[in-house]
Design an enzyme around this catalytic site. Structure first.
Site, PDB file in Angstrom:
ATOM      1  N   GLU A  43      71.918  31.813   9.089  1.00 53.64           N
ATOM      2  CA  GLU A  43      72.059  32.452  10.399  1.00 53.64           C
ATOM      3  C   GLU A  43      71.530  33.888  10.342  1.00 53.64           C
ATOM      4  OE1 GLU A  43      75.337  32.525  13.958  1.00 53.64           O
ATOM      5  OE2 GLU A  43      76.030  33.084  11.962  1.00 53.64           O
ATOM      6  N   GLY A  71      80.084  38.683   6.119  1.00 55.96           N
ATOM      7  CA  GLY A  71      81.415  38.500   5.566  1.00 55.96           C
ATOM      8  C   GLY A  71      81.613  37.053   5.184  1.00 55.96           C
ATOM      9  N   ALA A  72      81.379  36.145   6.159  1.00 56.33           N
ATOM     10  CA  ALA A  72      81.471  34.707   5.911  1.00 56.33           C
ATOM     11  C   ALA A  72      80.624  33.981   6.933  1.00 56.33           C
ATOM     12  CB  ALA A  72      82.923  34.242   5.966  1.00 56.33           C
ATOM     13  N   GLU A  74      86.340  31.038  10.750  1.00 59.24           N
ATOM     14  CA  GLU A  74      85.246  30.119  10.421  1.00 59.24           C
ATOM     15  C   GLU A  74      85.606  28.672  10.724  1.00 59.24           C
ATOM     16  OE1 GLU A  74      82.612  31.574  10.068  1.00 59.24           O
ATOM     17  OE2 GLU A  74      83.268  33.548   9.446  1.00 59.24           O
ATOM     18  N   GLU A  85      80.866  33.538  18.692  1.00 57.25           N
ATOM     19  CA  GLU A  85      81.615  34.548  17.955  1.00 57.25           C
ATOM     20  C   GLU A  85      82.814  35.115  18.710  1.00 57.25           C
ATOM     21  OE1 GLU A  85      81.268  34.676  15.016  1.00 57.25           O
ATOM     22  OE2 GLU A  85      79.243  33.999  14.591  1.00 57.25           O
TER      23      GLU A  85
END
Length: 946
Positions: A182, A342-343, A379, A401
């Site tokens: 991404e 971050g993830a 997530e 998001e």
């Protein structure tokens, strides 16, 4: 995905998708899916103007077979793709994305002509990261074809595409490889149509060293060692591939199940010496048992259990809330030593950095626990919201998001950790940061045009995450959580495996609520900024007016044309003292009158759920503050936080006085029990020392005020932690010690922190450094110590017991006041630091007033080095504001503008513009407020000495 200002995110089988939505390997043609896809894509693209930034729509993929080999010894990878194509218009050219790959000769087989063609031409567009293959004969419209193409690449430490990560084991550096796609980096791992709308199914095959572990989105369906001449079932193409690989290594072949239709950016795979922990969860809708695993390198697997447990707790709740079955047979998480974000929510294979997913139960502070839980829950939310149903293009990134932030970090987290007060913490973690950024003229709408690649990466910011989550939270409060989640469920069910735009979500919520939420939300999503609601009182109640809020307080009429539909959420009190909240009140015009009894207490934006500021008269503000400071006040924790954040923002804008803000803080601090309110006060006072840092006498008075508020709390709570004490007590103790020690005003606190580190230095025993005090102890040791303390912290950074210890050590190194040690830290950043850690050094330096100008100079001197080092990832857009954002003079603005003149700022132009606006705003704030601030502090100082 969690950004680095947040944090981040893994083999067995579970349930299968319904037959009409998913077909396993080896089937390559799936007529129901292809017909659906063709109709969806045709409809979607008919509304989009084709331009140079988007791929042609005449040819589109339906299925990929991706075979990739990985050689961890030589740091190389390669393979080939077989891509099933739908030909919508007659063409002899096939164009797709590829970046930084060496491509072989393309061939295409046409089902219509039953013939195979080799490419007759190849054109590469490096700027747009595309390759176009021309073939001798045209492919007919309405036909199908299969494109075959080999590729090779290098495993770099770029943290993008398919890349190399390193870790230390018994003094030896070892490597593994993983993906991060991404937004637009799948094309750097294999040639593909790398746009979210172009969903397809993926069948991944991995060829690797026999002693490593292969992971991908789906479970492995077979794995066998490769023995030349003995693999009768091995594909001829794979056999040819293996025959070209180094013969001195033993190789194996891992084949994975075919995925559901999905976007390229959530494809994932990894290869390395991984080990795992596992839990199994029985899902509430399907009744199927889903295995959940978390993978890491062997040295840290013992710290992975908490993240696995969080995933096991939240995934069945999501299935129940969304009323949509989890569609994959498993869910894995992979912990990465090097990770840009971050993830990342890769479908079925979450990936993330160590500090986002690891914690040692014996050494974990509450901040680390929250960080891991929020990351994992965020997530897992994406497994539905983003992965099953995906935004059509990156301008609707917030659909992924913002929603994952609200669900993962508030609604679902509150169900498993109610003691964390997630809804209240959202105000400080997200609402406040969103309003701070959106108060700038250089902000952008939640739904923002992002035509080219450089722009896409920059919108992963507080607007796409925090403001989007905030407006969704406001809507949820306005319509009620039950109806809101029902609408979300309707949206998901209607758009399973499809791509969506803004109105699709709000149509679902409108259906569930009977309200026109499309109309209510339109300007919140599509317009930049937010309003300030000015409240004046009259004989019948109040008059309210909305205007756009700008952080300077000066709004040009041309910037003040938007009229938002504002849920006012009015709290009123009757004559018997009973409080009620009217959540139905909606301000739809510029201004209006509202009837209420203003002789009693009242407040707009009850619960601080609205995405706006409220400006009262000084007299009403004083009454609200007085009421808020009472025991059992009608104003909740969330109200008190909102009051503080509003008055501080309004004072910075010149719409209120800074003395008003300080008076409110002093009033609330006189009787406050809640950690989150104290945290808001601490943030506000810390902001004053940071803003007025070049006025030492003023700063010392602010620090004295900090000492007067927080040292009594330290004396009351002490330094010892207990597992049985309330969470609020634990957090408040940590905050108070940090503020009292950081202010430099209380030698007793400083000496206590230093003595604890001295004990560690002399004995190697860290038992006197509780996890919650680790950061404060490290900083105090370096800030008020010398080289010996610095070197001790440096050793912790290089060999940390936990990821949080590494970050705490980094921040401490950057807090030294010694010029030589500041320079030594600069040298360490250039020569030894991990790429993902550089931003933590910058944060430390920005908070260190002794290094602020040095970090700006250091950045300028090494600009070309950093541009080369961080080419292709998101680091530069963080470093720019951290290097310059704390400066505060007109000369600083001029110097920054001159430095960046003529430089290519395409990957960070938004953060540069926001940084310059921040400094200009700060200059005006200082000029306007310094006398008021020093006057209030002088009077306070006199009172405090009586």
């Amino acid at each position: 995905m969690w950004t680095v200002f947040g944090t981040w995110r893994r083999v067995s089988r579970v349930r299968r998708l319904p037959a009409d939505l998913y077909t396993s390997r080896p089937a390559l043609t799936q007529p129901p899916i292809n017909n659906l896809r063709r109709n969806l894509l045709s409809s979607a693209y008919s509304t989009m103007a084709q331009d140079k930034y988007r791929l042609p729509v005449n040819v589109q993929p339906s299925h990929y077979e991706v075979t990739v080999w990985t050689d961890l010894k030589t740091c190389k990878f390669g393979g080939f793709v077989n891509i099933s194509l739908d030909i919508h218009e007659e063409t002899s050219t096939v164009e797709l994305n590829s970046n930084d790959l060496v491509l072989g000769q393309a061939s295409i087989y046409s089902d219509a002509s039953q013939s195979l063609q080799l490419q007759s031409g190849q054109a590469v567009d490096k700027e747009q990261q595309r390759v176009a293959f021309t073939f001798p004969k045209a492919l007919p419209a309405g036909s199908k074809a299969q494109l075959k193409l080999a590729f090779d690449g290098a495993l770099k430490s770029s943290m993008r595409g398919y890349y190399m990560s390193a870790y230390e084991e018994k003094g030896e550096t070892k490597h593994y490889a993983l993906t991060q796609f991404e937004a637009i980096d799948a094309r750097a791992a294999f040639p593909c149509w790398d746009e979210p709308l172009l969903k397809a199914t993926f069948a991944i095959t991995m060829v690797s060293h026999a002693d490593t572990v292969n992971l991908s989105n789906m479970p492995a369906i077979s794995e066998e060692a490769y023995e030349p001449g003995n693999n009768a079932n091995t594909d001829t193409e794979i056999s040819k591939l293996l025959s070209s690989l180094p013969a001195e290594h033993k190789w194996k072949i891992t084949k994975f199940e075919t995925t559901p239709p999905m976007s390229s950016y959530i494809v994932a795979y990894a290869n390395g010496p991984f080990v795992h922990l596992e839990q199994k969860v029985v899902m509430p809708l399907s009744g199927k048992t889903v295995p959940l695993r978390i993978y890491s390198t062997p040295d840290v697997i013992h710290q992975a259990a908490f993240a696995l447990d969080v995933a096991a707790r939240v995934i069945p709740i999501y299935e129940t809330v969304f009323d949509v079955e989890y569609p994959l047979p498993k869910l894995d998480t992979l912990v990465a030593s090097d990770f840009d974000a971050g993830a990342m929510e890769n479908w079925g294979l979450i990936t993330g950095r160590t500090n986002a997913l690891l914690l040692d139960p014996a050494r974990a502070d509450i901040h680390a626990q929250k960080n891991v839980a929020k990351t994992q829950s965020h997530e897992v939310a994406h497994m539905w919201f983003g992965n099953i149903t995906t935004m059509r293009w990156w301008d609707n990134l917030y659909l992924n998001e913002g929603f994952a932030t609200l669900m993962g970090e508030v609604i679902i987290l509150n169900k498993i950790f109610p003691e964390w007060k997630a809804n209240s913490e959202f105000i400080s973690d997200h609402l406040h940061s969103a309003l701070a950024l959106d108060a700038k003229l250089s902000s952008h709408p939640i739904e923002v045009e992002c035509p080219d690649a450089s722009y896409i990466d920059q919108i992963f910011d507080a607007l796409s995450y925090s403001k989007a989550a905030s407006v969704l939270r406001m809507l949820c409060d306005y319509v009620g959580e039950e109806k809101f989640l029902k609408g979300v469920s309707l949206y998901l069910k209607k758009n399973l495996y499809k791509n969506t735009v803004t109105n699709d979500l709000f149509e679902g919520i409108s259906t569930a609520t009977g309200l026109d939420t499309i109309s209510i939300m339109d300007n919140w999503i599509k317009k930049q900024g937010f309003p300030v609601i000015t409240v004046t009182e009259n004989a019948n109640g109040i008059h309210v007016r909305q205007d756009r809020f700008i952080e300077t307080g000066q709004v040009d009429p041309k910037e003040n044309e938007t009229i938002w539909k504002v849920p006012l959420s009015i709290l009123t009190v009757d004559k018997d003292g009973k409080a009620t909240v009217d959540k139905s009140a909606l301000l739809e015009d510029r201004e209006t009158d509202i009837t209420l009894d203003n002789s009693q207490a009242f407040k707009l934006n009850a619960g601080t759920v609205g995405v706006y500021r409220v400006l009262y008269t000084p007299e009403r503000l004083a009454k609200i503050a007085a009421e808020a400071s009472k025991d059992n006040s009608i104003f909740s924790l969330d109200d008190r936080m909102g009051i503080l954040y509003d008055v501080n923002a309004l004072s910075k804008a010149g719409l209120a006085k800074i003395s008003d803000a300080l008076t409110v803080m002093e009033l609330l601090g006189s009787n406050e029990k809640e950690y989150l309110v104290w945290s808001t006060i601490a943030e506000s006072l810390g902001g004053l020392t940071s803003t007025f840092w070049e006025s030492p006498e003023t700063v010392e008075l602010v620090r004295a005020l900090i000492r007067s508020l927080f040292v009594p709390i330290v004396k009351r709570l002490g330094y010892e932690y207990s597992a049985e004490e309330p969470l609020d007590v634990t957090q408040l103790r940590t905050l108070a010690i940090s503020m009292a020690g950081g202010s430099g005003q209380d030698q007793g606190v400083i000496d206590e922190l230093k003595s604890r580190f001295a004990h560690y230095m002399s004995t190697g025993d860290d038992s006197k450094i509780p996890a919650d005090l680790q950061g404060s102890v490290f900083i105090a040791a370096v800030k008020y110590g010398g080289r010996a303390e610095y070197e001790a912290v440096l050793k912790i950074q290089e060999n940390p017991p936990t990821p949080t210890a590494r970050i705490a050590a980094i921040r401490a190194m950057a807090n030294t006041r010694d010029p030589e040690l500041i320079d030594q830290t600069f040298s360490y950043i250039l020569n030894k630091s991990r790429d993902q850690d550089v931003v933590y050094y910058w944060r430390g330096f920005q908070s260190n007033i002794h290094a602020r100008r040095q970090i700006a100079t250091f950045f300028k001197q090494n600009y070309s080095t950093f541009m080369k080092r961080f080419d292709g990832n998101s680091t530069m857009r963080y470093l720019v504001p951290l290097a310059f954002g704390a400066l505060s003079t007109k000369d600083d603005v001029k110097s920054i503008e001159e430095f960046f003149e003529g430089k290519d700022n395409s990957t960070y132009h938004m953060s540069l513009a926001q940084t310059l606006e921040t400094i200009r705003t700060r200059i005006g704030y200082i000029e306007r407020s310094l006398d008021d601030l020093t006057g209030w502090l002088a009077k306070w100082d006199k009172r405090s000495k009586l």
